[in-house]
Design a protein around this motif. Structure first.
Motif: not given
Length: 144
Positions: A23, A125, A128
């Motif tokens: 991540i 984020v 991923v």
């Protein structure tokens, strides 16, 4: 007689029935854990017993590991910090901030896909991705 620890065999046993996500999320680990706990109704907590010590350039670095054990299940989640003061737990993945290991029970593709998509919804984020065992050169660094 000298006994030699077979790291390859140990890594193979450790990574049996695991899924590992890489991540990219340039935020503090406690903030990321809070986001994951809130989003998935988990309870990630730092576990000093499984902190990973690595010596690099004559200095000892500690990589924090957060842990969550699912109730009534053998599935355990571990969230590793991949960076500490310019050093990396997995140097082959310097771009990754966190590693999320799911271990102890089978995690199906559909479940993993849902987890990935949910993590991507977190503002901080950026990426991923699933990391397969073949891609990881320093598997031993994840074993506690």
């Amino acid at each position: 007689m000298k006994l030699k620890l077979n790291m390859d065999e140990m890594a193979e046993d450790f990574f049996e029935d695991t899924r590992l996500l890489g991540i990219v999320a340039p935020i503090k680990s406690y903030q990321f854990c809070w986001q994951l706990n809130h989003l998935f109704r988990l309870n990630f907590r730092i576990n000093p017993d499984v902190e990973i010590p690595l010596t690099r350039k004559g200095r000892l670095y500690y990589f924090a590991v957060f842990e969550y054990r699912e109730p009534n299940s053998s599935l355990c989640h571990y969230l590793y910090n991949n960076q500490n003061d310019g050093e990396y737990l997995l140097p082959e993945f310097k771009h990754l901030d966190f590693l999320w290991l799911m271990k102890g029970d089978v995690v199906g593709d559909a479940t993993l896909h849902n987890v990935i998509n949910s993590i991507k919804a977190i503002n901080a984020v950026q990426l991923v991705t699933e990391l397969t065992n073949e891609k990881i050169k320093n598997k031993g660094h994840l074993i506690f």
